[in-house]
Write a protein that holds these residues in place. Structure first.
Motif, short mmCIF file in Angstrom:
data_model
loop_
_atom_site.label_atom_id
_atom_site.label_comp_id
_atom_site.label_asym_id
_atom_site.label_seq_id
_atom_site.Cartn_x
_atom_site.Cartn_y
_atom_site.Cartn_z
N ASP A 90 38.55 38.25 29.00
CA ASP A 90 37.61 36.80 28.80
C ASP A 90 36.54 36.67 30.09
OD1 ASP A 90 36.36 34.65 27.71
OD2 ASP A 90 38.12 33.47 28.23
N ARG A 91 35.59 37.66 30.06
CA ARG A 91 34.75 37.49 31.06
C ARG A 91 33.40 38.25 30.50
NH1 ARG A 91 36.10 42.01 35.88
NH2 ARG A 91 35.67 43.80 34.49
N ALA A 92 32.43 38.17 31.14
CA ALA A 92 31.19 38.66 30.95
C ALA A 92 31.43 40.18 30.98
CB ALA A 92 30.00 38.29 31.68
N MET A 93 30.95 41.21 30.44
CA MET A 93 30.76 42.70 30.24
C MET A 93 29.44 43.17 30.64
SD MET A 93 32.40 45.69 28.19
CE MET A 93 30.86 46.04 27.24
N THR A 94 29.04 43.46 32.06
CA THR A 94 27.64 43.56 32.14
C THR A 94 27.63 44.88 33.12
OG1 THR A 94 27.73 42.56 34.28
CG2 THR A 94 27.00 41.22 32.43
N PHE A 95 26.55 45.82 33.15
CA PHE A 95 26.53 46.79 34.13
C PHE A 95 26.95 46.56 35.45
CE2 PHE A 95 23.72 48.18 30.37
CZ PHE A 95 24.40 49.16 30.06
N GLU A 96 26.28 45.28 35.76
CA GLU A 96 26.53 45.14 37.29
C GLU A 96 28.21 44.74 37.57
OE1 GLU A 96 22.49 43.65 36.17
OE2 GLU A 96 24.51 43.61 35.16
N GLN A 97 28.90 44.06 36.45
CA GLN A 97 30.32 43.86 36.63
C GLN A 97 31.01 45.17 36.53
OE1 GLN A 97 32.12 40.87 36.87
NE2 GLN A 97 33.38 42.49 37.65
N ASP A 98 30.76 46.01 35.57
CA ASP A 98 31.18 47.61 35.89
C ASP A 98 31.07 48.18 37.00
OD1 ASP A 98 32.31 47.36 33.11
OD2 ASP A 98 30.53 48.63 32.39
N ALA A 99 30.05 47.89 37.57
CA ALA A 99 29.69 48.59 39.08
C ALA A 99 30.51 47.91 40.08
CB ALA A 99 28.02 48.40 39.56
N ASP A 100 30.63 46.73 39.96
CA ASP A 100 31.89 46.00 40.96
C ASP A 100 33.22 46.49 40.73
OD1 ASP A 100 29.30 44.67 41.91
OD2 ASP A 100 30.06 43.06 41.35
N ASP A 101 33.68 46.74 39.68
CA ASP A 101 35.00 47.33 39.06
C ASP A 101 35.13 48.42 39.70
OD1 ASP A 101 35.40 44.82 37.79
OD2 ASP A 101 35.14 45.84 36.01
N VAL A 102 34.07 49.41 39.65
CA VAL A 102 34.24 50.85 40.11
C VAL A 102 34.40 50.77 41.63
CG1 VAL A 102 33.22 52.97 40.47
CG2 VAL A 102 33.02 51.93 38.27
N ALA A 103 33.55 50.02 42.27
CA ALA A 103 33.67 49.72 43.81
C ALA A 103 34.94 49.20 44.23
CB ALA A 103 32.33 48.70 44.19
N ALA A 104 35.52 48.23 43.46
CA ALA A 104 36.86 47.75 43.89
C ALA A 104 37.91 48.76 43.87
CB ALA A 104 37.05 46.37 42.99
N LEU A 105 37.82 49.55 42.48
CA LEU A 105 38.84 50.82 42.35
C LEU A 105 38.79 51.68 43.63
CD1 LEU A 105 41.04 52.11 41.12
CD2 LEU A 105 39.13 53.34 39.66
N LEU A 106 37.55 51.99 44.20
CA LEU A 106 37.39 52.90 45.02
C LEU A 106 37.93 52.44 46.53
CD1 LEU A 106 33.75 54.61 44.51
CD2 LEU A 106 36.01 55.76 43.97
N GLN A 107 37.82 51.09 46.60
CA GLN A 107 38.13 50.41 47.69
C GLN A 107 39.94 50.31 47.97
OE1 GLN A 107 36.20 46.83 47.58
NE2 GLN A 107 34.15 47.62 48.35
N GLN A 108 40.42 50.19 46.68
CA GLN A 108 41.68 50.02 46.66
C GLN A 108 42.07 51.63 46.86
OE1 GLN A 108 44.18 48.54 43.66
NE2 GLN A 108 42.32 47.05 43.14
N LEU A 109 41.44 52.49 46.35
CA LEU A 109 42.01 53.95 46.68
C LEU A 109 41.56 54.56 47.81
CD1 LEU A 109 41.01 55.67 43.28
CD2 LEU A 109 43.39 54.99 44.01
N HIS A 110 41.11 53.77 48.91
CA HIS A 110 40.76 54.05 50.18
C HIS A 110 39.73 55.21 50.20
CE1 HIS A 110 43.88 51.49 51.48
NE2 HIS A 110 44.84 52.16 50.71
N ILE A 111 38.82 55.10 49.17
CA ILE A 111 37.64 56.22 49.33
C ILE A 111 36.49 55.46 49.68
CG2 ILE A 111 36.47 57.49 47.67
CD1 ILE A 111 38.75 58.01 45.79
N THR A 112 36.00 55.89 50.98
CA THR A 112 34.70 55.34 51.30
C THR A 112 33.67 55.94 50.91
OG1 THR A 112 34.77 56.84 53.28
CG2 THR A 112 36.14 54.77 53.41
N LYS A 113 33.58 57.26 50.27
CA LYS A 113 32.37 57.37 49.86
C LYS A 113 32.71 58.46 48.65
CE LYS A 113 28.75 57.98 52.50
NZ LYS A 113 27.91 56.96 52.00
#
Length: 280
Positions: A90-113
């Motif tokens: 239950d939240r908005a589904m936007t391209f911006e939100q998807d982008a933030d989700d991908v960024a958060a996953l990479l941070q969790q995986l300790h992938i800096t680039k």
């Protein structure tokens, strides 16, 4: 360069973490921004993120080319909110939100680039990642990317306003049902994707021009994305190359709805991508 590309084509044709996550037989789930985000990791090397198209899954978008890409890269393939193994919330589904989700996953995986590839809606998400999280982006592969409403075939948005689940391509609907038999999930995904497209607003040229990552813009001559739009995107991005291949939407990567299942275009596209990613 041509000799290198041919070599890669032959090679690819022959080749047919610890974190807060739960593991399944085929992938992982990460707690990201309130979402249980599904992702898979294949291969080793420089990280390459794959983002699927609307109404799609990892398999339906990238099933043909993922093995070739994983031969040279650590592929992190993601299923975004409401798609495939990733349930809606239950939240908005936007391209911006998807982008933030991908960024958060990479941070969790300790992938800096990472290099990031997106197809269709996934390519629009790629643009938002590069705009909102530029430090995470190595190179971009933007396949059938939309950034302006006038880039679509005439009548697309008007038709989307009246679209129904019955009009969804059967291979995409069937693929979702194999993952999640709940018909409410399929309807929710369809509604989310349709509403997002109806509400789509142009990404400002200034935002696109701010992207400094090298980009490969890929499209087809009979795509739902106009070739003129792909050309415009490649000229608006500061550091972009353009490839126009024959066929329809996703034919060049062997997307599940592509009519020619024996086409060699996916191998050619993979070789072009490898050539782009291998250059410093």
């Amino acid at each position: 360069m041509l000799r290198k590309t041919v070599y890669l084509l032959i090679l690819l044709t022959m080749t047919n973490l610890t974190m807060n996550a739960q593991t399944t037989n085929t992938g992982h789930y990460a707690d990201v921004n309130g979402l249980k985000l599904y992702y898979e990791i294949h291969g080793n090397g420089m990280p390459l993120v794959l983002l699927h198209g609307g109404g799609s899954t990892i398999e339906t978008t990238y099933g043909r080319i993922l093995p070739g890409l994983a031969a040279h890269h650590k592929v992190i393939a993601i299923e975004l909110q409401a798609h495939g193994h990733t349930a809606d919330i239950d939240r908005a589904m936007t391209f911006e939100q998807d982008a933030d989700d991908v960024a958060a996953l990479l941070q969790q995986l300790h992938i800096t680039k990472a290099d990031i590839m997106g197809f269709s809606n996934g390519a629009t998400t790629c643009l938002q990642i590069a705009i909102r999280h530029p430090e995470l982006v190595g190179k971009l592969i933007l396949a059938s990317a939309l950034y302006r409403r006038d880039g679509m075939l005439p009548g697309f948005f008007e038709g989307m306003e009246h679209a129904t689940l019955e009009q969804m391509p059967a291979p995409l609907a069937d693929a979702y049902r194999r993952i999640n038999p709940d018909p409410k999930g399929l309807q929710a995904m369809f509604n989310r994707d349709a509403s997002r497209m109806v509400a789509f607003k142009d990404i400002p040229d200034a935002a696109v021009k701010s992207i400094q990552a090298p980009a490969l813009v890929v499209s087809a001559d009979k795509d739902v994305i106009l070739p003129e739009h792909a050309l415009l995107l490649s000229r608006t991005l500061p550091h972009a190359q353009l490839v126009i291949l024959p066929g329809g939407h996703g034919d060049y990567i062997g997307e599940i709805c592509a009519p020619d299942k024996a086409s060699q275009l996916p191998a050619i596209t993979t070789a072009i991508i490898e050539n782009f990613l291998s250059k410093h």
